[in-house]
Structure formats: structure tokens, C-alpha cells
Design an enzyme around this catalytic site. Structure first.
Site, mmCIF file in Angstrom:
data_model
loop_
_atom_site.group_PDB
_atom_site.id
_atom_site.type_symbol
_atom_site.label_atom_id
_atom_site.label_comp_id
_atom_site.label_asym_id
_atom_site.label_seq_id
_atom_site.Cartn_x
_atom_site.Cartn_y
_atom_site.Cartn_z
ATOM 1 N N LYS A 103 -29.825 -17.518 16.891
ATOM 2 C CA LYS A 103 -28.813 -16.953 17.773
ATOM 3 C C LYS A 103 -29.497 -16.377 19.012
ATOM 4 O O LYS A 103 -30.169 -15.364 18.939
ATOM 5 C CB LYS A 103 -28.025 -15.846 17.083
ATOM 6 N N GLY A 131 -34.716 -6.754 19.302
ATOM 7 C CA GLY A 131 -33.602 -6.111 19.980
ATOM 8 C C GLY A 131 -33.665 -4.601 19.817
ATOM 9 O O GLY A 131 -34.725 -4.028 19.569
ATOM 10 N N GLU A 170 -34.866 5.469 24.888
ATOM 11 C CA GLU A 170 -35.156 4.240 25.631
ATOM 12 C C GLU A 170 -34.075 3.985 26.683
ATOM 13 O O GLU A 170 -32.889 3.932 26.367
ATOM 14 C CB GLU A 170 -35.239 3.046 24.675
ATOM 15 N N THR A 181 -33.125 -0.704 18.446
ATOM 16 C CA THR A 181 -33.411 -0.035 17.183
ATOM 17 C C THR A 181 -32.154 0.196 16.355
ATOM 18 O O THR A 181 -32.180 0.067 15.124
ATOM 19 C CB THR A 181 -34.138 1.294 17.454
ATOM 20 N N GLU A 189 -38.598 -6.403 15.600
ATOM 21 C CA GLU A 189 -39.314 -5.933 16.793
ATOM 22 C C GLU A 189 -38.286 -5.200 17.636
ATOM 23 O O GLU A 189 -37.378 -5.810 18.193
ATOM 24 C CB GLU A 189 -39.917 -7.120 17.550
ATOM 25 N N CYS A 230 -39.608 -4.559 26.775
ATOM 26 C CA CYS A 230 -39.849 -3.522 25.771
ATOM 27 C C CYS A 230 -41.238 -2.924 25.898
ATOM 28 O O CYS A 230 -41.508 -1.853 25.351
ATOM 29 C CB CYS A 230 -39.638 -4.082 24.368
#
Length: 486
Positions: free
Chosen positions: A179, A232, A390, A234, A254, A288
């Protein structure tokens, strides 16, 4: 440039064919640089995932037993086709994501091709282990592909990270239900066409487009997909773990980062400054690995801050297709609003915006695009929300420090631990600081210098597991120890 693509319908790629979603419904796909819909994405659901999973299951026995040399040739052909279609893919990536075309040409698309080529050749050198028990027995370990792997990738580096997952899974003999992000689906759609041209057998790779809470969730909970690789946020990663954990699925997550960039007063000043420009604002800060918390030792703090602000003010925010644009658009209107909300929060927390902090309005076709000025904020406490959460945009904070102990305490204070950067000419200090940073990756006197053989991933809330090199092959296989008594 965009007229011939308006309302084009992207197709799923299932069992070797380009197909419409079973529901025959679609969602809008936006071009961030103009703030308008330019194509339609399949609004797929669990029925499409089930269809793709059945195709992958049917293809697995033959693909897993296909000689690795033959699998490698197919993936290398796919790498060659991506390289041959560089301009087409880069244009699609820039249009879909908002990033400068020059960045897509220089980084995103070449790296996607490199991922396929690296794992195609890497599988030819992947070896198992043997352990001899003197004259008693010998143990050897086999590693076998697991089956159908679910690969879910993000919107910030669409084809780059999509290929980073599917290439090792396919090379080692698994089949895949993948996806791509619904925000940036177009290069995965183009990849589907190349898979057919490259001769990838039907069902080996299946690409299903759609929303995360439908398609991603369906992959995560499907009983016949025992492996999930996700990159993607958290929060989403935690939800995947809650679903997949009780099903005993193999997980690689990740996730987010709030990365420190530590600049000591004995650094190579010009190198640290120029690289910090890149590590702060590359891809509009939507990587990231970007260093969003900049710590500068007090002896050079004012000099560095002033030079950093001056260079940042020289950056050009503009049409991604203009050669002189340093930053393009952020990926969506909602993301732009989220980033701006953090700028407002920083002001509430006592921060001073040294430059940027606002939306940039362009003229002409780009007048409704989602552009942000690169932003530097000073005067915040290391433990405020702005420095702990973030943001994932062109926003950095800058803070002075005095001692190694102080900066380590501040750098390690967040729940994240993905990457760090250290600038010093003192090699002993570099080793000591690197050893004490709670981080999966530490760059010293550089940033984003990647060797594909090395493990990639974070600690704490930045993820679980490692990708890259043979670590990826280990994740996408199951080991079996066989003991033969002599």
C-alpha cells in the site's frame, strides 16, 4: 503541463493486471503545488486486499522456488526501467508530493532504482551460518521466505521508501501486498506498469491504493499476511502493533523522529553550516531524518545563528518545476495547517521566530499551492512541546549549550531516537558523544550519507526492528536450525 492528467483514474495492480477497485469508487488526488485535484485514487477496502492476498498466495510457491539468479534478473530489469524513465517518474513525484523536480531527479528516483538493484545483487551473496560442535555435530541454519508480506509506505519519499520495502521482500522470495500512501500514489502506479514490462510474474507484487484506515488496516489484520513492514507516524505504528501483536505477526516499524543536530565550537564551521541548511529544510523538512533541534555550543552560537538565518532567508520557495526553487510545496493543506499550528504553539511557549513562520503565497497557477517559508525559532526550553513533538515540516529550533553532558541530556530528552548529527573535529569527543546518544543512527560531520548495507531504524518511539542490507533479508525470512549428529 497538468491538463492532460486531470481526473485520470489510477488503477490497482493485482495479479499482474491493472484493475479498478471493487467498489468502483475513488478519492481525490491533489497536486500540492497548485492546491487542486488532478487525478483520482482507488478507494479500495478489505475486498481488494483479500483479492490481492489470494493472488500473492497463489504466486508464492513458484516465486519462492524460482532460482535467486532469475529473481535477481527481473528486479534488475525493473531497476533499469526506472532509470530509463527517470524524467517521467521525477515529474510524477514532484507533481504528487510538491518537492522540487531537481530533488526528485537527483535523489528519489535514482535511489528507488538503486534499491531494486542493490537487493537484486545482494540476494546472490546472502549466506547462511554453520556451527560445528567439534566431533559431535554440525548445525546449519537455513533462511526461508515467509509468504505474503504486507508493505505500507509513507508520503514523504514515495517511490524511494516504497521500493526500500518491496525490493528485499521480493528478492528473497516472498510475494507482496503493498500500500503506497494515498497522499502520493502516482509513482507506485507507474511502477505497476513497469512490473508488467519487466516480466514480473502475476501475483508476485500487488499494489492496492486507498485510505490507511481501510487498506492499511485490512493488510494489518489479514490472517494470511504474516509479515508487516510499515514506515510512517508513531501513532499509526502503535495501532498496527496493537492489531498485529496478538496475531503474532512479524513487525518492522520505522516511525517518527525529533532528531538533534549537535554543533560543537571546534567544528568545521562552513561545512556544518551548509550541511545544516540541507538537514533542516531538504524536502521541505519532510524527511524523518531531518535535524529539527539544533544545539550549538555557546562559543560559536551567535555567529552560527546569524549565518544560519541569513542563508535561510536566501532560500527560494517556489514552483517545484522551477530550476531555482530550493523548497517546493508541503504535501497537503492539512499538513500545512498542522505545521503552522506548531509555529503558533512555539510563540505561546515563548519562542521567537527569527525567520519564516508563515505561508508563502505565489502567483499564477501556484497561487493556491501549499507553501511555507523555512522557519527558525529561538528561545525555547529543550523540554517544551515544540521541542518534544514531531512537526515534520520546514521548522527548526536553535538552542545554545555549554557542556557535553548538558547537550546529551537535552538531545536524549525526547521519546524519539531515530537519527542524530554531531559536528566536531575532536575524534575522541565524536566517539564518546555518538556512544551516548539514544539513536539508531549517528552521523558525524555529515548528514544523510547512506550505505545501503548498514542497518536502518530507531530506538524508543522511533520504531522496532532494522531495515537495510542483510538486516532486511533477515526480517523477510524465517531461520531454521538443523542439527546433524556426526
Amino acid at each position: 503541463m497538468f491538463q492532460n492528467r486531470i481526473m485520470e483514474k489510477i488503477a490497482n495492480y493485482i495479479n499482474g493486471e491493472m484493475v479498478a477497485p471493487i467498489s468502483n469508487t475513488y478519492i481525490d488526488n491533489f497536486n500540492p503545488s497548485i492546491g487542486a485535484v488532478y487525478s483520482l485514487i482507488p478507494d479500495s477496502d478489505e475486498k481488494d486486499i483479500d483479492l490481492a492476498t489470494k493472488a500473492a498466495q497463489a504466486a508464492f510457491p513458484l516465486w519462492s522456488k524460482t532460482p535467486k539468479e532469475k529473481r535477481a534478473r527481473v528486479l534488475q530489469k525493473l531497476a533499469y526501467l526506472i532509470e530509463a524513465n527517470l524524467d517521467r517518474f521525477a515529474e510524477a513525484e514532484s507533481r504528487d508530493n510538491g518537492k522540487p523536480l531537481s530533488l526528485a531527479k537527483r535523489v528519489d528516483i535514482p535511489r528507488a532504482a538503486a534499491n531494486f538493484n542493490f537487493y537484486a545483487t545482494g540476494v546472490l551473496h546472502y549466506a547462511s551460518e554453520a556451527h560445528q560442535m567439534e566431533d559431535i555435530a554440525i548445525n546449519y541454519t537455513t533462511r526461508e521466505p515467509i509468504g505474503v508480506c504486507g508493505c505500507i509506505s509513507p508520503w514523504n519519499l514515495p517511490l524511494y521508501l516504497f521500493s526500500w520495502k518491496i525490493a528485499p521482500a521480493l528478492a528473497i522470495g516472498n510475494t507482496v501486498v503493498a500500500k503506497p500512501s494515498e497522499v502520493t500514489p502516482y509513482t507506485a502506479f507507474l511502477l505497476s506498469e513497469l512490473c508488467i514490462e519487466a516480466g514480473l510474474p502475476k501475483g508476485v507484487l500487488n499494489i492496492v491504493h486507498g485510505l490507511g484506515h481501510k487498506v492499511g488496516a485490512a493488510i494489518t489484520k489479514h490472517p494470511d499476511i504474516p509479515v508487516i513492514s510499515f514506515t510512517g507516524g508513531t501513532v499509526t505504528g502503535a495501532e498496527i502493533a496493537r492489531t498485529a501483536g496478538p496475531m503474532f505477526k512479524k513487525l518492522s516499524l520505522e516511525l517518527g523522529g525529533k532528531n538533534p543536530n549537535i554543533i560543537f565550537d571546534d567544528c568545521d564551521f562552513e561545512n556544518a553550516l551548509s550541511t545544516t541548511m540541507h538537514s533542516s529544510f531538504a524536502n521541505q523538512g519532510q524527511i524523518c531524518l531531518c535535524g529539527s533541534r539544533i544545539f550549538v555550543q555557546r562559543g560559536i552560537y551567535e555567529k552560527f545563528r546569524d549565518a544560519f538565518v541569513e542563508k535561510t532567508q536566501e532560500l527560494i520557495v517556489g514552483n517545484p518545476f522551477d530550476a531555482d526553487s530550493n523548497l517546493g510545496a508541503v504535501v497537503s493543506q492539512s499538513h500545512m495547517e498542522k505545521v503552522l499550528s506548531y509555529v503558533a504553539l512555539a510563540k505561546e511557549e515563548g519562542g521567537t521566530v527569527l525567520t519564516g513562520g508563515h505561508q508563502v503565497k505565489l502567483e499564477g497557477e501556484q497561487e493556491n499551492g501549499w507553501y511555507l517559508a523555512p522557519t527558525i525559532i529561538e528561545g525555547l526550553s529543550f523540554d517544551c512541546r515544540t521541542n518534544q513533538e514531531e512537526i515534520f515540516g520546514p521548522v527548526v529550533t536553535i538552542m545554545p549549550f555549554d557542556t557535553v553532558e548538558e547537550v546529551l541530556y537535552m538531545a536524549n530528552s525526547t521519546k524519539y531516537g531515530l537519527a542524530s548529527t554531531v559536528w566536531t573535529q575532536d575524534i575522541t569527543k565524536a566517539h564518546n558523544v555518538a556512544a551516548q546518544l539514544h539513536s539508531g543512527i549517528v552521523w558525524v560531520n555529515t548528514w544523510l550519507l547512506r550505505d545501503l548495507r548498514t542497518p536502518f531504524g530507531g530506538v524508543k518511539a522511533s520504531g522496532v526492528g532494522r531495515e537495510g542490507g542483510f538486516n532486511a533479508f533477515e526480517f523477510f525470512t524465517e531461520p531454521k536450525n538443523i542439527c546433524i549428529k556426526l
